[in-house]
Design a protein around this motif. Sequence first.
Motif, mmCIF file in Angstrom:
data_model
loop_
_atom_site.group_PDB
_atom_site.id
_atom_site.type_symbol
_atom_site.label_atom_id
_atom_site.label_comp_id
_atom_site.label_asym_id
_atom_site.label_seq_id
_atom_site.Cartn_x
_atom_site.Cartn_y
_atom_site.Cartn_z
ATOM 1 N N CYS A 1 -38.938 -0.451 -0.998
ATOM 2 C CA CYS A 1 -38.559 0.797 -1.665
ATOM 3 C C CYS A 1 -37.052 1.019 -1.614
ATOM 4 O O CYS A 1 -36.434 1.391 -2.615
ATOM 5 N N LEU A 2 -36.467 0.787 -0.463
ATOM 6 C CA LEU A 2 -35.021 0.963 -0.311
ATOM 7 C C LEU A 2 -34.253 0.029 -1.245
ATOM 8 O O LEU A 2 -33.326 0.453 -1.942
ATOM 9 N N CYS B 1 -48.995 2.114 2.058
ATOM 10 C CA CYS B 1 -48.001 1.062 1.819
ATOM 11 C C CYS B 1 -48.310 0.294 0.545
ATOM 12 O O CYS B 1 -47.394 -0.049 -0.214
ATOM 13 N N LYS C 1 -34.624 1.266 -4.797
ATOM 14 C CA LYS C 1 -33.808 2.458 -5.036
ATOM 15 C C LYS C 1 -32.343 2.099 -5.227
ATOM 16 O O LYS C 1 -31.621 2.782 -5.946
ATOM 17 N N ASP D 1 -42.480 6.043 5.148
ATOM 18 C CA ASP D 1 -41.791 6.463 6.366
ATOM 19 C C ASP D 1 -42.708 7.331 7.232
ATOM 20 O O ASP D 1 -42.802 7.127 8.446
ATOM 21 N N TRP E 1 -41.216 -0.228 3.262
ATOM 22 C CA TRP E 1 -40.049 0.652 3.311
ATOM 23 C C TRP E 1 -38.809 -0.058 2.779
ATOM 24 O O TRP E 1 -38.063 0.489 1.980
ATOM 25 N N HIS E 2 -38.611 -1.301 3.207
ATOM 26 C CA HIS E 2 -37.453 -2.070 2.735
ATOM 27 C C HIS E 2 -37.559 -2.387 1.247
ATOM 28 O O HIS E 2 -36.538 -2.415 0.549
ATOM 29 N N GLN F 1 -41.067 5.770 -0.707
ATOM 30 C CA GLN F 1 -40.403 5.454 0.561
ATOM 31 C C GLN F 1 -40.665 6.542 1.602
ATOM 32 O O GLN F 1 -40.916 6.239 2.770
ATOM 33 N N ASP F 2 -40.652 7.803 1.191
ATOM 34 C CA ASP F 2 -40.934 8.896 2.125
ATOM 35 C C ASP F 2 -42.357 8.805 2.664
ATOM 36 O O ASP F 2 -42.599 9.025 3.854
ATOM 37 N N ALA G 1 -47.121 2.316 -2.327
ATOM 38 C CA ALA G 1 -45.664 2.246 -2.439
ATOM 39 C C ALA G 1 -45.233 0.912 -3.050
ATOM 40 O O ALA G 1 -44.345 0.869 -3.909
ATOM 41 N N ARG H 1 -38.331 7.247 -4.294
ATOM 42 C CA ARG H 1 -38.047 8.076 -3.122
ATOM 43 C C ARG H 1 -39.345 8.589 -2.508
ATOM 44 O O ARG H 1 -39.529 8.545 -1.290
#
Length: 84
Positions: free
Chosen positions: A62-63, A8, A66, A40, A59-60, A36-37, A11, A33
């Motif tokens: 990264c989203l 994390c 993106k 995940d 994760w959020h 985030q993968d 990321a 991406r």
Amino acid sequence: MLNTEQICKDAIEVVERYLASDLVAADMHDELREAQDAVDDAWDMSNSRKSHRICRAAWHACLAAKNDERSLAKVSVNEFWDRV
């Protein structure tokens, strides 16, 4: 052994590079991406509440990055560092 927190953090570093740059998300799409993968996958394998919280924030982040949502990405990055 899976080091969820390190995955994390890695990321989040990608998102922070995006935030520090003048690039649009499309210029870093593959990096974002992949980050985030990785988060995940780490999230799926994590087994503690803390891991779930930091994975969710990463994760959020990264989203949002993106999707070129810089302010939301920054909020999620800050949330991540508050939880680590």
